[in-house]
Design a protein around this motif. Structure first.
Motif, mmCIF file in Angstrom:
data_model
loop_
_atom_site.group_PDB
_atom_site.id
_atom_site.type_symbol
_atom_site.label_atom_id
_atom_site.label_comp_id
_atom_site.label_asym_id
_atom_site.label_seq_id
_atom_site.Cartn_x
_atom_site.Cartn_y
_atom_site.Cartn_z
ATOM 1 N N SER A 29 14.334 -13.386 14.297
ATOM 2 C CA SER A 29 14.078 -14.296 13.134
ATOM 3 C C SER A 29 13.956 -15.870 14.159
ATOM 4 O O SER A 29 13.224 -16.580 14.269
ATOM 5 C CB SER A 29 13.925 -14.307 12.337
ATOM 6 O OG SER A 29 14.343 -15.464 11.053
ATOM 7 N N ARG A 32 12.147 -15.972 16.880
ATOM 8 C CA ARG A 32 10.599 -16.189 16.464
ATOM 9 C C ARG A 32 10.448 -17.660 16.156
ATOM 10 O O ARG A 32 9.304 -18.370 16.772
ATOM 11 C CB ARG A 32 10.303 -15.199 15.411
ATOM 12 C CG ARG A 32 9.038 -15.414 15.184
ATOM 13 C CD ARG A 32 7.965 -15.414 16.201
ATOM 14 N NE ARG A 32 6.674 -15.406 15.460
ATOM 15 C CZ ARG A 32 5.621 -16.411 15.986
ATOM 16 N NH1 ARG A 32 6.375 -17.476 16.412
ATOM 17 N NH2 ARG A 32 4.206 -15.995 15.724
ATOM 18 N N ASP A 134 7.585 -10.413 16.886
ATOM 19 C CA ASP A 134 6.839 -9.963 15.511
ATOM 20 C C ASP A 134 6.496 -8.596 16.021
ATOM 21 O O ASP A 134 6.973 -7.796 17.114
ATOM 22 C CB ASP A 134 5.113 -10.114 16.281
ATOM 23 C CG ASP A 134 4.993 -12.356 15.763
ATOM 24 O OD1 ASP A 134 6.568 -12.744 14.952
ATOM 25 O OD2 ASP A 134 4.809 -12.984 17.032
ATOM 26 N N GLU A 135 6.065 -8.248 14.433
ATOM 27 C CA GLU A 135 5.223 -6.633 14.855
ATOM 28 C C GLU A 135 4.445 -6.530 15.619
ATOM 29 O O GLU A 135 3.674 -6.975 15.258
ATOM 30 C CB GLU A 135 5.248 -6.456 13.122
ATOM 31 C CG GLU A 135 5.090 -4.827 12.782
ATOM 32 C CD GLU A 135 5.955 -4.270 12.318
ATOM 33 O OE1 GLU A 135 5.742 -3.027 12.884
ATOM 34 O OE2 GLU A 135 7.262 -4.293 12.480
ATOM 35 N N PRO A 192 10.274 -6.213 15.195
ATOM 36 C CA PRO A 192 10.635 -7.517 16.286
ATOM 37 C C PRO A 192 11.871 -7.438 16.085
ATOM 38 O O PRO A 192 12.412 -6.369 15.794
ATOM 39 C CB PRO A 192 10.508 -8.471 14.454
ATOM 40 C CG PRO A 192 10.030 -7.845 14.167
ATOM 41 C CD PRO A 192 9.385 -7.393 13.609
ATOM 42 N N LEU A 213 -3.106 -11.179 12.421
ATOM 43 C CA LEU A 213 -1.615 -11.378 12.458
ATOM 44 C C LEU A 213 -1.110 -11.761 14.151
ATOM 45 O O LEU A 213 -1.460 -10.984 14.843
ATOM 46 C CB LEU A 213 -1.578 -9.272 12.350
ATOM 47 C CG LEU A 213 -1.670 -8.547 11.219
ATOM 48 C CD1 LEU A 213 -1.569 -7.428 11.564
ATOM 49 C CD2 LEU A 213 -0.372 -8.996 9.876
ATOM 50 N N SER A 214 -0.436 -12.188 14.440
ATOM 51 C CA SER A 214 -0.374 -13.273 15.242
ATOM 52 C C SER A 214 1.213 -12.439 15.634
ATOM 53 O O SER A 214 1.679 -11.406 15.032
ATOM 54 C CB SER A 214 0.783 -14.671 15.343
ATOM 55 O OG SER A 214 -0.381 -15.315 15.098
ATOM 56 N N ARG A 215 1.315 -12.494 17.402
ATOM 57 C CA ARG A 215 1.825 -11.429 17.991
ATOM 58 C C ARG A 215 2.540 -12.082 18.762
ATOM 59 O O ARG A 215 2.424 -12.917 20.248
ATOM 60 C CB ARG A 215 1.089 -10.522 18.661
ATOM 61 C CG ARG A 215 1.905 -9.080 19.932
ATOM 62 C CD ARG A 215 2.843 -9.627 20.717
ATOM 63 N NE ARG A 215 1.135 -9.597 22.037
ATOM 64 C CZ ARG A 215 1.163 -9.644 22.869
ATOM 65 N NH1 ARG A 215 2.053 -10.395 23.407
ATOM 66 N NH2 ARG A 215 0.026 -9.242 24.110
ATOM 67 N N THR A 216 3.803 -12.464 19.231
ATOM 68 C CA THR A 216 5.047 -13.099 19.897
ATOM 69 C C THR A 216 5.716 -12.448 20.957
ATOM 70 O O THR A 216 6.258 -11.665 20.314
ATOM 71 C CB THR A 216 5.327 -14.528 19.807
ATOM 72 O OG1 THR A 216 4.856 -15.311 19.150
ATOM 73 C CG2 THR A 216 5.987 -15.326 20.627
#
Length: 263
Positions: A29, A32, A134-135, A192, A213-216
């Motif tokens: 977290s 992120r 992220d997931e 994550p 859904l964003s993804r980083t």
């Protein structure tokens, strides 16, 4: 964090290894939030999609303390030193975003192909280690890998400067089909804090993200110090020049104290 004999054998055979829950939810977290900060910056290191959303923040470990610490984290550095059999330096550091609805494709490619052609890295004594922030699901543009493709060496590629904002040495559909017929195609997914290790010769890509859904993912590209690049035509924030061995920090370095914001 040391890899087991079985994990080392899996990496050698398949070319990749996924490790869930390497970082805690709290650590993920924090990272992120740091990613949101660097991706919002107006800097030459931050590349954007044609839509204007951030695509990649290069060299974030040089201007954000959280990523400086991540780039020296023993849970990442130790297993890579095992796999590359010695000290490593940071060849490249990227925070890659796949924004909801607007994350564009990364075409099929091999990272060592680019590093060898553009940077004159002598041998594929280098690899990637990716940290999920992220997931990562089947829906939001996961990384696609062709297992065992690293056994084929450097594959012929063409320099694609048109498809996206980032130029890439890409493989033909025919070659990708041939390799996938032999090795299949997988998309590691997870929560994550998960970590994916893969060979610099691994043929990989990622599809557009048209989901909500964003993804980083943060990518550390690490190279054995004896195998450093010889050509310096790309910006230093893309292909780094500091070949000193990375000295790992303490295991609790991500959550040891409040991490300062981006500079």
């Amino acid at each position: 964090m040391n890899l087991s004999t079985g994990q080392l054998a899996h990496f050698d055979t398949e070319g990749y290894l996924f490790l869930p829950e390497v970082f805690t939810p709290e650590e993920a977290s924090l990272l992120r939030a740091a990613a949101d900060e660097v991706l919002a910056l107006e800097r030459p290191e931050v590349w954007r999609e044609s839509s204007g959303v951030a695509r990649t923040a290069f060299a974030a470990h040089e201007y954000h303390e959280a990523f400086r610490r991540l780039g020296r984290h023993p849970r990442l550095i130790t297993p890579v030193m095992q796999l590359l059999d010695g000290p490593v330096y940071m060849h490249q550091f990227k925070v890659n975003a796949k924004a909801a609805f607007n994350g564009e494709v990364w075409q099929w490619h091999q990272d060592f192909g680019t590093w060898h052609r553009d940077d004159e890295m002598p041998e594929p004594r280098a690899m990637n280690i990716a940290v999920f922030l992220d997931e990562v699901t089947a829906a939001n543009g996961p990384l696609l890998l062709i297992p065992r493709s690293h056994k084929h060496g450097v594959v012929n590629a063409a320099h694609d400067k048109q498809t996206t904002s980032y130029p890439l040495w890409t493989l033909s559909e025919e070659k990708v089909t041939e390799l996938s017929d032999q090795g299949g195609c997988v998309a590691p997914t997870g929560a994550p804090g998960g970590v994916l290790l893969f060979s610099s010769l691994m043929v990989h890509a990622s599809p557009p993200n048209i989901s909500p859904l964003s993804r980083t993912i943060v990518y550390l590209s690490l190279c054995h110090v004896d195998n450093h690049i010889r050509r310096f035509q790309r910006p230093a924030w893309v292909a780094h020049r500091d070949f000193a061995p990375i000295q790992a920090l303490e295991d609790d370095c991500i959550g040891a104290s409040t991490v300062p914001h981006a500079a």
